[in-house]
Design a protein around this motif. Sequence first.
Motif, PDB file in Angstrom:
ATOM      1  N   LEU A 264       0.821  -1.204   0.000  1.00 52.24           N
ATOM      2  CA  LEU A 264       0.000   0.000   0.000  1.00 52.24           C
ATOM      3  C   LEU A 264       0.861   1.264   0.000  1.00 52.24           C
ATOM      4  CD1 LEU A 264      -3.316   0.758   1.476  1.00 52.24           C
ATOM      5  CD2 LEU A 264      -1.472   2.210   2.293  1.00 52.24           C
ATOM      6  N   VAL A 265       1.947   1.262   0.767  1.00 54.20           N
ATOM      7  CA  VAL A 265       2.834   2.425   0.810  1.00 54.20           C
ATOM      8  C   VAL A 265       3.426   2.688  -0.570  1.00 54.20           C
ATOM      9  CG1 VAL A 265       5.039   3.276   1.711  1.00 54.20           C
ATOM     10  CG2 VAL A 265       3.348   2.301   3.264  1.00 54.20           C
ATOM     11  N   SER A 266       3.789   1.620  -1.283  1.00 51.20           N
ATOM     12  CA  SER A 266       4.360   1.803  -2.623  1.00 51.20           C
ATOM     13  C   SER A 266       3.314   2.359  -3.586  1.00 51.20           C
ATOM     14  CB  SER A 266       4.914   0.478  -3.150  1.00 51.20           C
ATOM     15  OG  SER A 266       3.882  -0.437  -3.472  1.00 51.20           O
ATOM     16  N   TYR A 267       2.047   1.969  -3.419  1.00 52.15           N
ATOM     17  CA  TYR A 267       0.986   2.489  -4.277  1.00 52.15           C
ATOM     18  C   TYR A 267       0.697   3.957  -3.947  1.00 52.15           C
ATOM     19  CZ  TYR A 267      -0.046  -2.209  -6.014  1.00 52.15           C
ATOM     20  OH  TYR A 267       0.029  -3.436  -6.615  1.00 52.15           O
ATOM     21  N   LEU A 268       0.737   4.303  -2.663  1.00 57.45           N
ATOM     22  CA  LEU A 268       0.599   5.701  -2.276  1.00 57.45           C
ATOM     23  C   LEU A 268       1.705   6.545  -2.907  1.00 57.45           C
ATOM     24  CD1 LEU A 268      -0.244   5.561   1.552  1.00 57.45           C
ATOM     25  CD2 LEU A 268      -1.708   6.478  -0.256  1.00 57.45           C
ATOM     26  N   ASP A 269       2.911   6.009  -2.878  1.00 56.67           N
ATOM     27  CA  ASP A 269       4.052   6.720  -3.461  1.00 56.67           C
ATOM     28  C   ASP A 269       3.841   6.933  -4.958  1.00 56.67           C
ATOM     29  OD1 ASP A 269       6.906   7.698  -3.355  1.00 56.67           O
ATOM     30  OD2 ASP A 269       7.153   6.022  -4.749  1.00 56.67           O
ATOM     31  N   ALA A 270       3.257   5.951  -5.643  1.00 51.62           N
ATOM     32  CA  ALA A 270       3.006   6.084  -7.083  1.00 51.62           C
ATOM     33  C   ALA A 270       1.985   7.178  -7.363  1.00 51.62           C
ATOM     34  CB  ALA A 270       2.518   4.750  -7.646  1.00 51.62           C
ATOM     35  N   LEU A 271       0.956   7.285  -6.541  1.00 51.56           N
ATOM     36  CA  LEU A 271      -0.057   8.322  -6.733  1.00 51.56           C
ATOM     37  C   LEU A 271       0.508   9.710  -6.459  1.00 51.56           C
ATOM     38  CD1 LEU A 271      -3.110   6.530  -5.082  1.00 51.56           C
ATOM     39  CD2 LEU A 271      -2.864   7.091  -7.506  1.00 51.56           C
ATOM     40  N   ARG A 272       1.363   9.809  -5.454  1.00 48.46           N
ATOM     41  CA  ARG A 272       1.997  11.105  -5.172  1.00 48.46           C
ATOM     42  C   ARG A 272       3.001  11.457  -6.268  1.00 48.46           C
ATOM     43  NH1 ARG A 272       2.467   8.977   0.145  1.00 48.46           N
ATOM     44  NH2 ARG A 272       4.690   8.680  -0.227  1.00 48.46           N
ATOM     45  N   ASP A 273       3.728  10.464  -6.747  1.00 57.98           N
ATOM     46  CA  ASP A 273       4.730  10.720  -7.782  1.00 57.98           C
ATOM     47  C   ASP A 273       4.080  11.245  -9.062  1.00 57.98           C
ATOM     48  OD1 ASP A 273       7.397  10.591  -8.941  1.00 57.98           O
ATOM     49  OD2 ASP A 273       6.644   8.890 -10.092  1.00 57.98           O
TER      50      ASP A 273
END
Length: 419
Positions: A264-273
Amino acid sequence: MIVARDGYLKQLIDHRGDGQVKVITGIRRCGKSFLLHTLFREWLIGQGVPSEAILVIELDSIRDLRFRDPLVLANFVRGWASASSDPRYLFVDEIQLSERVPNPYVKGGEPITFYDALNDLRSIPNLDVYVTGSSSKLLASEIATNFRGRGDPIRVHPFSFREFHAAVGGEPKEALTRYLRFGGMPQCVTQRDDAERLRYLRDLVETVYLRDILERRDIRRPEVMARLFDILCSAIGSLTNPKRLTDAFNSAWGREGNLSRNTLVSYLDALRDAFLFTEAARYDVRGKRYLAFPVKYYCEDVGLRNARLGFRQTEEPHLLENIVHNELLIRGYAVDVGVVESTEGKRCEIDFIASRGTERLYIQTAFAMPTDAKRAAERRPLRFLDDVFPRIILSNDLPAPERDPDGILHLPILDFLLH
């Protein structure tokens, strides 16, 4: 219709010919290419620069696919720039689409990236380099590392309300109602009716943003990414953390969930990126420290958020808070969520702490303050602050600016957004 984006244009003009790589970042379709290819290009031509001295390479077009190889890009541009001693200008769109290629001269060496190509091109005396990108990793920290301190980041956002109002005209209150509903994506403003605006925004989310993330980040569970997007859209301005989000997933999906916190943290990072969301951390004013969790997330554009949710959750107070957050970012502030301890030892929340250099603002937002109790509730956190920085309450139902006995400035939201 041309909307003058004077603040961004001024940044480009100020950095012209400074020997740095100008990196223009922001969410896709927010107007980066228009700023560079139309507004800045026309300004250059107005200064006497011939059009043939401006080279445009679009890495998201089939015509320029070969330039995704940084070696091909560097060799071609070097030959073009060396054909004249007069100033030359290079515009490269969507630089994050560039590939990493093997180093043909060093066996087993580090791959060649666009950073290597642009650092090489930056050394050409008569060449001024400008690139656009839709990845937050192109912002300050990565630029400082990979461009060896020789990069100028310029962050572009969708239309601010002032730019939006300049485009649509009419009464400011009516324009604000439309802005709260459809946001400020530039092309959305030109659509003929609400149905076309809705279709355009939905298509952006589905066929541009989510697809781009899935392809670039190798997302193995696209259904989770889509669901996470929906949850964050629903929870703008609400305190949350990765554990709470993970638990919500697994509780709602049962055995089909089985989502790890790391995923989930990696997916959050993708949305912020992809600039779809911005994270606002909590800052303890008196303790002078950041609190790890919870945090708040805000959408880069409320129109995208509303369209994704089918316009089912359009509570104006939350949307107003979101656009105030975005307006502060547009004006160059770093934005945190504030926490201050009351005289009784309880934590009180401040909507925003906006910092820019040595400047700081404390801001509360309220769509309306119809009662004395509501006004007192908005003032309460600000009264516990003991420094000299301005304290402001923004509201949609104030007729004019006023300052209360505690020195707090009460400001109509339209005054803030337009001026």
